[in-house]
Scaffold this motif. Structure first.
Motif, mmCIF file in Angstrom:
data_model
loop_
_atom_site.group_PDB
_atom_site.id
_atom_site.type_symbol
_atom_site.label_atom_id
_atom_site.label_comp_id
_atom_site.label_asym_id
_atom_site.label_seq_id
_atom_site.Cartn_x
_atom_site.Cartn_y
_atom_site.Cartn_z
ATOM 1 N N THR A 171 -6.210 0.028 13.340
ATOM 2 C CA THR A 171 -6.269 -1.655 12.484
ATOM 3 C C THR A 171 -5.899 -1.213 10.876
ATOM 4 O O THR A 171 -6.095 -2.394 9.785
ATOM 5 N N SER A 172 -6.197 -0.114 10.210
ATOM 6 C CA SER A 172 -6.137 0.115 9.430
ATOM 7 C C SER A 172 -4.721 -0.230 8.403
ATOM 8 O O SER A 172 -3.870 -0.349 7.850
ATOM 9 N N ILE A 173 -3.598 0.686 9.716
ATOM 10 C CA ILE A 173 -2.039 0.508 9.418
ATOM 11 C C ILE A 173 -1.463 -0.750 9.199
ATOM 12 O O ILE A 173 -1.201 -1.349 8.754
ATOM 13 N N LYS A 174 -2.066 -1.511 9.846
ATOM 14 C CA LYS A 174 -1.943 -3.101 10.623
ATOM 15 C C LYS A 174 -2.350 -3.940 9.241
ATOM 16 O O LYS A 174 -1.291 -4.404 8.771
ATOM 17 N N GLY A 175 -3.684 -4.013 9.446
ATOM 18 C CA GLY A 175 -3.892 -4.556 8.203
ATOM 19 C C GLY A 175 -3.038 -4.587 6.527
ATOM 20 O O GLY A 175 -3.087 -5.220 5.929
ATOM 21 N N TYR A 176 -2.956 -2.921 6.294
ATOM 22 C CA TYR A 176 -1.620 -2.553 4.846
ATOM 23 C C TYR A 176 -0.494 -2.736 5.199
ATOM 24 O O TYR A 176 0.051 -3.212 4.287
ATOM 25 N N VAL A 177 -0.378 -2.875 6.146
ATOM 26 C CA VAL A 177 1.048 -3.201 6.644
ATOM 27 C C VAL A 177 2.040 -4.675 6.177
ATOM 28 O O VAL A 177 1.984 -5.658 5.504
ATOM 29 N N GLU A 178 0.278 -5.815 6.556
ATOM 30 C CA GLU A 178 0.593 -7.215 6.655
ATOM 31 C C GLU A 178 0.633 -7.198 4.647
ATOM 32 O O GLU A 178 1.195 -8.284 4.307
ATOM 33 N N ALA A 179 -0.292 -6.881 4.173
ATOM 34 C CA ALA A 179 -0.566 -7.050 3.050
ATOM 35 C C ALA A 179 0.029 -6.845 2.278
ATOM 36 O O ALA A 179 0.469 -7.550 1.258
ATOM 37 N N MET A 180 1.056 -5.484 2.554
ATOM 38 C CA MET A 180 2.348 -5.127 1.317
ATOM 39 C C MET A 180 3.102 -6.567 1.891
ATOM 40 O O MET A 180 4.065 -6.868 0.951
ATOM 41 N N ALA A 181 3.250 -6.896 3.648
ATOM 42 C CA ALA A 181 4.397 -7.440 3.961
ATOM 43 C C ALA A 181 4.260 -9.406 3.369
ATOM 44 O O ALA A 181 5.294 -10.442 2.667
ATOM 45 N N ASP A 182 2.735 -9.280 3.246
ATOM 46 C CA ASP A 182 2.650 -11.171 2.128
ATOM 47 C C ASP A 182 2.345 -11.174 1.203
ATOM 48 O O ASP A 182 2.689 -11.983 0.318
ATOM 49 N N GLY A 183 2.795 -9.577 0.335
ATOM 50 C CA GLY A 183 2.275 -9.322 -0.882
ATOM 51 C C GLY A 183 1.349 -9.376 -1.490
ATOM 52 O O GLY A 183 0.769 -9.344 -2.559
ATOM 53 N N THR A 184 0.181 -9.424 -0.670
ATOM 54 C CA THR A 184 -1.376 -9.204 -1.393
ATOM 55 C C THR A 184 -1.385 -8.235 -1.904
ATOM 56 O O THR A 184 -1.693 -7.536 -2.936
ATOM 57 N N ILE A 185 -0.825 -7.046 -1.916
ATOM 58 C CA ILE A 185 -0.090 -5.551 -2.138
ATOM 59 C C ILE A 185 1.079 -5.754 -3.628
ATOM 60 O O ILE A 185 1.959 -5.940 -2.698
ATOM 61 N N PRO A 186 1.105 -5.814 -4.632
ATOM 62 C CA PRO A 186 2.003 -5.624 -5.451
ATOM 63 C C PRO A 186 2.916 -4.469 -5.246
ATOM 64 O O PRO A 186 2.088 -3.292 -5.060
ATOM 65 N N PRO A 187 4.085 -4.213 -5.352
ATOM 66 C CA PRO A 187 4.942 -3.809 -5.339
ATOM 67 C C PRO A 187 4.487 -1.963 -6.222
ATOM 68 O O PRO A 187 4.520 -0.961 -5.428
ATOM 69 N N GLU A 188 3.885 -2.456 -7.206
ATOM 70 C CA GLU A 188 3.152 -1.267 -8.082
ATOM 71 C C GLU A 188 2.171 -0.455 -7.757
ATOM 72 O O GLU A 188 2.107 1.189 -7.498
ATOM 73 N N MET A 189 1.801 -0.659 -6.502
ATOM 74 C CA MET A 189 0.616 -0.415 -6.294
ATOM 75 C C MET A 189 0.722 0.372 -4.292
ATOM 76 O O MET A 189 0.188 0.765 -3.764
ATOM 77 N N GLN A 190 1.894 -0.513 -3.896
ATOM 78 C CA GLN A 190 2.591 0.171 -2.412
ATOM 79 C C GLN A 190 2.188 1.514 -2.554
ATOM 80 O O GLN A 190 2.519 1.887 -1.328
ATOM 81 N N ASP A 191 2.445 2.057 -3.247
ATOM 82 C CA ASP A 191 2.421 3.884 -3.344
ATOM 83 C C ASP A 191 1.621 4.076 -2.629
ATOM 84 O O ASP A 191 1.044 5.229 -1.443
ATOM 85 N N LYS A 192 -0.002 3.857 -3.323
ATOM 86 C CA LYS A 192 -1.122 4.300 -3.015
ATOM 87 C C LYS A 192 -1.694 4.148 -1.390
ATOM 88 O O LYS A 192 -1.682 4.518 -0.660
#
Length: 468
Positions: free
Chosen positions: A262-283
């Motif tokens: 669930t955690s992996i899916k949520g973060y991957v979806e957030a990075m895919a739809d831009g909810t998480i900006p590229p500069e924070m994706q490393d975290k």
């Protein structure tokens, strides 16, 4: 259909009783009559022979008179309860003694034939119509100087044989009836002590087969039936525990897989739809990597436990230096220990100490125990690994000064997926399978592992190995 065998047994028992009584009534009368006829006729003939051989021949030599013969015959009549005739060889009556059963005494026996009995020594009947009832008659010759001078006939009422036969037959029937009643008591004992408990056990077995493991067999005797019911009750409780364990196992596996996925899916979806900006994706990629490692550890542990469950685990036992394995395992935690400022102290009994075991499996035991010790130890603490020798055994101790294990949890820490409340808050990555794997490996070596722990003071695990 349920009671077919039982009804057959009851039917056979009833047939047995009927045949027993029928046999007594049908055969006992005939066999008893034949026996009594032979016995009584033999006794009569023996008495007659005594008189005809020693006393009556003197009548024909005129040594005794007719009155003397009458006296002798009357004595025999009273003794034998019979009618006695003394006749010459043509059948003319010489002397007689009449019992109450004889209506009259003939002066001459018509158609007298002393050999009419043939090979038998007695006759059955009214003897030429001279008696009103059936009689048993024996005929004994009176000889003098090798010549037959007369005959002695003894007639005894057949009713005496009938009375004796009736008494014997009645007593035999009573004995058979008593034996039948006693066997009925045995039958009832079989019914109450074998058949009924067996029915209860059979009904319970059917319930177990249908999946109802809550049934308890109410048989608590101390015999084989009680032992069988106790074994089945124990089996049902074990199966029920196993069923509960399987449900708990599936629930725990599902939970431990679902959380990181669930955690992996949520973060991957957030990075895919831009909810998480590229500069924070490393975290968040690091978080995803952490959850992936959790899944990898869980899968590896499940596969390890499956080796034990399927009995496919083959131990590759060799002789190796346990101190070298401990040092190498401790070195693998150097980075973690440095970060937490934890020191690992090694106390060895000698420079080298060889054991006979599966090197890779024992290394996994040490890894899991050290991993646990590090997880539950605070900063600036120490962990001690110590070896001791006792006879043919080598004991390895892993001791920490961490948070300890609550007393109520000591017996549960070996269960799969079990985590204490403290560990659930402190160890986010743990699968709850580490100690289960440790115990399975040690038991596979036919060795023991024990734990000593005080909450807030620390924990010590001690396991044994065979000296190599």
């Amino acid at each position: 259909m349920k009671s077919t065998l039982y009804m057959k047994f009851v039917l056979l028992y009833a047939i047995f009783g009927f045949l027993s009584l029928f046999t007594v009534s049908a055969l006992s009368s005939t066999l008893t009559s034949s026996y009594l006829e032979r016995e009584i006729s033999g006794n009569l003939y023996q008495e007659a022979n005594l008189v005809t051989s020693d006393y009556l021949p003197r009548y024909f030599s005129e040594q005794i008179s007719t009155a003397d013969v009458y006296t002798q015959l009357n004595g025999m009549r009273s003794y034998l309860d019979s009618t006695i005739w003394f006749v010459d060889k043509e059948g003319n009556m010489i002397a007689s003694a009449k019992s109450e059963d004889a209506s009259y005494i003939p002066s001459y026996i018509e158609d007298f034939d002393p050999a009419e009995a043939g090979s038998s020594q007695y006759l059955i009947g009214d003897y030429h119509g001279y008696f009103d009832q059936k009689m048993i008659t024996v005929i004994a010759p009176v000889t003098q100087k090798f010549s037959t001078k007369g005959y002695l006939l003894i007639h005894k009422p057949y009713r005496d044989i009938d009375q004796s036969r009736s008494i014997i037959t009645r007593n035999t029937a009573i004995i058979v009836l008593v034996v039948y009643l006693l066997s009925f008591m045995i039958f009832m004992g079989i019914h109450f002590f074998i058949y009924r408990p067996l029915c209860k056990i059979t009904d319970a077995a059917k319930q177990y087969a249908s999946g109802n493991l809550d049934v308890v067999i109410p048989v608590d005797t101390q015999d084989e039936m009680g032992c069988l019911s106790a074994s089945l009750n124990y089996m049902s409780s074990q199966l029920k525990d196993m069923e509960d364990y399987q449900k708990k196992f599936v629930a725990n596996v599902s939970h431990d897989f679902r959380s990181p996925l669930t955690s992996i899916k949520g973060y991957v979806e957030a990075m895919a739809d831009g909810t998480i900006p590229p500069e924070m994706q490393d975290k968040y990629l690091k978080i995803i990597l952490f959850e992936t490692e959790r899944l990898t550890d869980l899968t590896r542990d499940l596969l390890t436990l499956n080796e034990f469950d399927t009995k496919d685990l083959l131990l590759d036992k060799t002789s190796f230096d346990i101190h070298e394995v401990i040092r190498n395992t401790a070195e693998s935690f150097e980075g973690t220990c440095t970060a937490k400022k934890i020191t690992i102290e090694l106390l060895f009994a000698s420079r080298k100490l060889h054991v006979y075991a599966d090197k890779r499996k024992i290394q996994q035991v040490l890894y899991n125990l050290l991993d646990n010790a590090i997880k539950f130890s605070g900063t600036d603490s120490s962990i001690t690994v110590e070896t001791t020798e006792r006879g043919e055994k080598v004991f390895v101790s892993v001791k920490d000064n961490g948070i300890g294990i609550p007393r109520s949890s000591l017996n549960k820490i070996w269960e799969r997926f079990y985590k204490t409340d403290a560990s659930r808050g402190k160890d986010k990555k743990g699968t709850g399978l580490g100690l289960s794997i440790v115990k399975e490996i040690i038991q596979a070596h036919n060795e023991n592992i024990n734990v000593i722990s005080t909450e807030g003071v620390g924990t010590e695990f001690i396991f044994s190995l065979q000296r190599g």
